[in-house]
Design a protein around this motif. Structure first.
Motif, PDB file in Angstrom:
ATOM      1  N   SER A   1      -5.783  10.481  67.793  1.00  0.00           N
ATOM      2  CA  SER A   1      -4.502  10.824  67.159  1.00  0.00           C
ATOM      3  C   SER A   1      -3.314  10.295  67.956  1.00  0.00           C
ATOM      4  O   SER A   1      -2.310   9.856  67.387  1.00  0.00           O
ATOM      5  CB  SER A   1      -4.391  12.341  66.981  1.00  0.00           C
ATOM      6  N   ASP A   2      -3.423  10.329  69.267  1.00  0.00           N
ATOM      7  CA  ASP A   2      -2.329   9.814  70.109  1.00  0.00           C
ATOM      8  C   ASP A   2      -2.226   8.295  69.997  1.00  0.00           C
ATOM      9  O   ASP A   2      -1.125   7.735  69.972  1.00  0.00           O
ATOM     10  CB  ASP A   2      -2.556  10.194  71.572  1.00  0.00           C
ATOM     11  N   LEU A   3      -3.381   7.635  69.922  1.00  0.00           N
ATOM     12  CA  LEU A   3      -3.380   6.180  69.940  1.00  0.00           C
ATOM     13  C   LEU A   3      -2.831   5.588  68.648  1.00  0.00           C
ATOM     14  O   LEU A   3      -2.177   4.541  68.663  1.00  0.00           O
ATOM     15  CB  LEU A   3      -4.809   5.665  70.170  1.00  0.00           C
ATOM     16  N   VAL A   4      -3.094   6.225  67.510  1.00  0.00           N
ATOM     17  CA  VAL A   4      -2.677   5.647  66.231  1.00  0.00           C
ATOM     18  C   VAL A   4      -1.283   6.110  65.808  1.00  0.00           C
ATOM     19  O   VAL A   4      -0.745   5.595  64.838  1.00  0.00           O
ATOM     20  CB  VAL A   4      -3.692   5.977  65.118  1.00  0.00           C
ATOM     21  N   ARG A   5      -0.732   7.070  66.527  1.00  0.00           N
ATOM     22  CA  ARG A   5       0.610   7.535  66.175  1.00  0.00           C
ATOM     23  C   ARG A   5       1.604   6.387  66.342  1.00  0.00           C
ATOM     24  O   ARG A   5       1.757   5.813  67.401  1.00  0.00           O
ATOM     25  CB  ARG A   5       0.998   8.715  67.060  1.00  0.00           C
ATOM     26  N   GLY A   6       2.270   6.017  65.282  1.00  0.00           N
ATOM     27  CA  GLY A   6       3.239   4.927  65.335  1.00  0.00           C
ATOM     28  C   GLY A   6       2.640   3.551  65.108  1.00  0.00           C
ATOM     29  O   GLY A   6       3.380   2.571  64.975  1.00  0.00           O
ATOM     30  N   ALA A   7       1.316   3.451  65.040  1.00  0.00           N
ATOM     31  CA  ALA A   7       0.680   2.144  64.815  1.00  0.00           C
ATOM     32  C   ALA A   7       0.722   1.769  63.335  1.00  0.00           C
ATOM     33  O   ALA A   7       0.689   2.631  62.464  1.00  0.00           O
ATOM     34  CB  ALA A   7      -0.770   2.177  65.296  1.00  0.00           C
TER      35      ALA A   7
ATOM     36  N   PRO B   1      -4.127  -1.069  73.700  1.00  0.00           N
ATOM     37  CA  PRO B   1      -4.593   0.331  73.685  1.00  0.00           C
ATOM     38  C   PRO B   1      -5.896   0.454  72.895  1.00  0.00           C
ATOM     39  O   PRO B   1      -6.031  -0.129  71.820  1.00  0.00           O
ATOM     40  CB  PRO B   1      -3.450   1.069  72.974  1.00  0.00           C
ATOM     41  N   TRP B   2      -6.858   1.209  73.445  1.00  0.00           N
ATOM     42  CA  TRP B   2      -8.119   1.410  72.734  1.00  0.00           C
ATOM     43  C   TRP B   2      -8.720   2.752  73.121  1.00  0.00           C
ATOM     44  O   TRP B   2      -8.405   3.318  74.167  1.00  0.00           O
ATOM     45  CB  TRP B   2      -9.109   0.280  73.016  1.00  0.00           C
ATOM     46  N   THR B   3      -9.582   3.240  72.247  1.00  0.00           N
ATOM     47  CA  THR B   3     -10.330   4.455  72.553  1.00  0.00           C
ATOM     48  C   THR B   3     -11.555   4.493  71.651  1.00  0.00           C
ATOM     49  O   THR B   3     -11.718   3.658  70.761  1.00  0.00           O
ATOM     50  CB  THR B   3      -9.464   5.715  72.371  1.00  0.00           C
ATOM     51  N   ARG B   4     -12.422   5.483  71.898  1.00  0.00           N
ATOM     52  CA  ARG B   4     -13.637   5.629  71.082  1.00  0.00           C
ATOM     53  C   ARG B   4     -13.414   6.623  69.957  1.00  0.00           C
ATOM     54  O   ARG B   4     -12.800   7.673  70.149  1.00  0.00           O
ATOM     55  CB  ARG B   4     -14.819   6.089  71.945  1.00  0.00           C
ATOM     56  N   LEU B   5     -13.926   6.254  68.785  1.00  0.00           N
ATOM     57  CA  LEU B   5     -13.914   7.139  67.623  1.00  0.00           C
ATOM     58  C   LEU B   5     -15.095   8.111  67.697  1.00  0.00           C
ATOM     59  O   LEU B   5     -16.138   7.783  68.263  1.00  0.00           O
ATOM     60  CB  LEU B   5     -14.065   6.330  66.341  1.00  0.00           C
ATOM     61  N   PRO B   6     -14.967   9.269  67.068  1.00  0.00           N
ATOM     62  CA  PRO B   6     -16.171  10.072  66.813  1.00  0.00           C
ATOM     63  C   PRO B   6     -16.951   9.436  65.667  1.00  0.00           C
ATOM     64  O   PRO B   6     -16.589   8.369  65.163  1.00  0.00           O
ATOM     65  CB  PRO B   6     -15.591  11.427  66.411  1.00  0.00           C
ATOM     66  N   GLU B   7     -18.024  10.079  65.235  1.00  0.00           N
ATOM     67  CA  GLU B   7     -18.793   9.572  64.097  1.00  0.00           C
ATOM     68  C   GLU B   7     -17.913   9.569  62.836  1.00  0.00           C
ATOM     69  O   GLU B   7     -16.878  10.234  62.771  1.00  0.00           O
ATOM     70  CB  GLU B   7     -20.031  10.441  63.868  1.00  0.00           C
ATOM     71  N   TRP B   8     -18.344   8.807  61.821  1.00  0.00           N
ATOM     72  CA  TRP B   8     -17.501   8.575  60.646  1.00  0.00           C
ATOM     73  C   TRP B   8     -17.060   9.865  59.951  1.00  0.00           C
ATOM     74  O   TRP B   8     -15.931   9.954  59.465  1.00  0.00           O
ATOM     75  CB  TRP B   8     -18.230   7.677  59.642  1.00  0.00           C
ATOM     76  N   ASP B   9     -17.928  10.866  59.902  1.00  0.00           N
ATOM     77  CA  ASP B   9     -17.547  12.080  59.177  1.00  0.00           C
ATOM     78  C   ASP B   9     -16.373  12.790  59.832  1.00  0.00           C
ATOM     79  O   ASP B   9     -15.616  13.511  59.161  1.00  0.00           O
ATOM     80  CB  ASP B   9     -18.738  13.029  59.011  1.00  0.00           C
TER      81      ASP B   9
ATOM     82  N   ALA C   1     -14.232  10.837  61.957  1.00  0.00           N
ATOM     83  CA  ALA C   1     -13.217   9.804  62.144  1.00  0.00           C
ATOM     84  C   ALA C   1     -12.372   9.576  60.898  1.00  0.00           C
ATOM     85  O   ALA C   1     -11.146   9.405  60.979  1.00  0.00           O
ATOM     86  CB  ALA C   1     -13.885   8.498  62.559  1.00  0.00           C
ATOM     87  N   VAL C   2     -13.014   9.556  59.728  1.00  0.00           N
ATOM     88  CA  VAL C   2     -12.280   9.233  58.494  1.00  0.00           C
ATOM     89  C   VAL C   2     -11.152  10.221  58.207  1.00  0.00           C
ATOM     90  O   VAL C   2     -10.020   9.800  57.902  1.00  0.00           O
ATOM     91  CB  VAL C   2     -13.254   9.128  57.300  1.00  0.00           C
ATOM     92  N   PRO C   3     -11.380  11.540  58.299  1.00  0.00           N
ATOM     93  CA  PRO C   3     -10.254  12.458  58.087  1.00  0.00           C
ATOM     94  C   PRO C   3      -9.107  12.229  59.066  1.00  0.00           C
ATOM     95  O   PRO C   3      -7.923  12.328  58.685  1.00  0.00           O
ATOM     96  CB  PRO C   3     -10.886  13.842  58.286  1.00  0.00           C
ATOM     97  N   LEU C   4      -9.435  11.912  60.327  1.00  0.00           N
ATOM     98  CA  LEU C   4      -8.385  11.630  61.315  1.00  0.00           C
ATOM     99  C   LEU C   4      -7.541  10.429  60.890  1.00  0.00           C
ATOM    100  O   LEU C   4      -6.305  10.457  60.969  1.00  0.00           O
ATOM    101  CB  LEU C   4      -9.008  11.347  62.680  1.00  0.00           C
ATOM    102  N   LEU C   5      -8.216   9.375  60.428  1.00  0.00           N
ATOM    103  CA  LEU C   5      -7.512   8.147  60.060  1.00  0.00           C
ATOM    104  C   LEU C   5      -6.715   8.321  58.776  1.00  0.00           C
ATOM    105  O   LEU C   5      -5.574   7.838  58.670  1.00  0.00           O
ATOM    106  CB  LEU C   5      -8.519   7.005  59.923  1.00  0.00           C
ATOM    107  N   HIS C   6      -7.287   9.006  57.787  1.00  0.00           N
ATOM    108  CA  HIS C   6      -6.557   9.239  56.544  1.00  0.00           C
ATOM    109  C   HIS C   6      -5.367  10.170  56.765  1.00  0.00           C
ATOM    110  O   HIS C   6      -4.298   9.974  56.173  1.00  0.00           O
ATOM    111  CB  HIS C   6      -7.500   9.805  55.489  1.00  0.00           C
ATOM    112  N   GLU C   7      -5.559  11.141  57.622  1.00  0.00           N
ATOM    113  CA  GLU C   7      -4.441  12.046  57.912  1.00  0.00           C
ATOM    114  C   GLU C   7      -3.280  11.295  58.557  1.00  0.00           C
ATOM    115  O   GLU C   7      -2.112  11.628  58.342  1.00  0.00           O
ATOM    116  CB  GLU C   7      -4.918  13.169  58.843  1.00  0.00           C
ATOM    117  N   ALA C   8      -3.618  10.268  59.337  1.00  0.00           N
ATOM    118  CA  ALA C   8      -2.585   9.448  59.972  1.00  0.00           C
ATOM    119  C   ALA C   8      -2.005   8.408  59.008  1.00  0.00           C
ATOM    120  O   ALA C   8      -1.110   7.650  59.380  1.00  0.00           O
ATOM    121  CB  ALA C   8      -3.160   8.743  61.201  1.00  0.00           C
TER     122      ALA C   8
END
Length: 266
Positions: free
Chosen positions: A112-118, A174-182, A184-191
């Motif tokens: 969440s920190d890494l994609v904020r503003g991306a 900047p890079w980091t590791r995602l959790p598994e897709w189930d 990760a997807v809500p995190l990315l869509h929420e962003a």
């Protein structure tokens, strides 16, 4: 400065540099030990500029002046100096790029920190070849994405070969590791990210068409060598995108594909 001539390979500080060509060993030992290896004075300089902390340096004597200049702000870092034959016996290969440094790994940021503003990010799913990972990071740095997210089984961007192939850009992007897709997807869509999977599929749209009016916040998802993206990755993608090809060739190497897509969507 702590300049230590190597008179024995049993010196405790040399363990970080042992058997660098054993990929299976390094995959376990480097993350578990909280370190990575930076190869060449140029890459070491980039690591220091990125705020990474050195643990030690290993080099031949002719590279000592360069190392002393690089480590001017780190007088307590030991510098191990040895003959080329000794360093090759220790590391397993001919150390011809000036120097190696054992660096402390930075703590990975939450997604969440890494994609904020991306606006543009790249996701690497299970890409296991370190050369491809490094090449993708170089494309990301040169062609304008804001961050890279990697799945749990993706190769380590801080492995020595990845860092070298990327020309040190894995230390800048900047890079980091995602959790598994189930998860990760809500995190990315929420962003607010639209997931565009680069793959061959009957329902795929051409990159040319997709690039005409791309989503404002876009995640480009790239899959493993050979098999490509998993079924799960394709199922969660908002759009499947394909690169138009000629002469019966169906796809590019994943690193080349990343460069083409990033250029088209810049």
């Amino acid at each position: 400065m702590q300049i230590i001539p190597i008179d024995s390979l049993d010196l405790p500080g040399l363990a970080d540099y042992s058997q660098l060509t054993d990929v299976a060993l390094r995959r376990k030992s480097e993350p578990a030990g909280g370190l990575y290896i930076a190869e060449s004075t140029k890459v070491i300089a980039r690591a220091l500029e990125a705020g990474h902390r050195p643990r030690s340096v290993l080099l031949q004597e002719q590279w000592l002046p360069d190392a002393l200049e690089l480590l001017a702000d780190w007088p307590d870092v030991p510098i191990y100096v040895g003959a080329a034959s000794v360093l090759e016996e220790l590391s397993g290969y001919n150390l011809h790029r000036g120097a190696l440094a054992a660096m402390h790994r930075p703590v990975l940021a939450p997604v969440s920190d890494l994609v904020r503003g991306a606006r543009r990010i790249v996701i690497l799913e299970d890409i296991v070849d370190h050369t491809n990972v490094g090449a993708i990071f170089r494309s990301v740095a040169g062609l304008g994405a804001d961050a890279v997210l990697i799945t749990p089984r993706c190769a380590d961007p801080l492995y020595r070969r990845s860092v070298r192939v990327s020309m040190g850009t894995v230390l800048q992007v900047p890079w980091t590791r995602l959790p598994e897709w189930d998860e990760a997807v809500p995190l990315l869509h929420e962003a607010g990210f639209h997931l565009a999977a680069l793959a061959l599929a009957d329902n795929a749209v051409s990159l040319d068409d997709f690039a005409i009016d791309p989503p404002e916040r876009l995640a480009i998802v790239l899959g493993a060598e050979g098999d490509g993206l998993s079924r799960q990755a394709l199922s969660v993608a908002d759009t499947v995108v394909t690169i138009p090809m000629l002469h019966g060739v169906d796809s590019l190497n994943v690193a080349s594909a990343s460069a083409v897509a990033l250029y088209a969507l810049r």
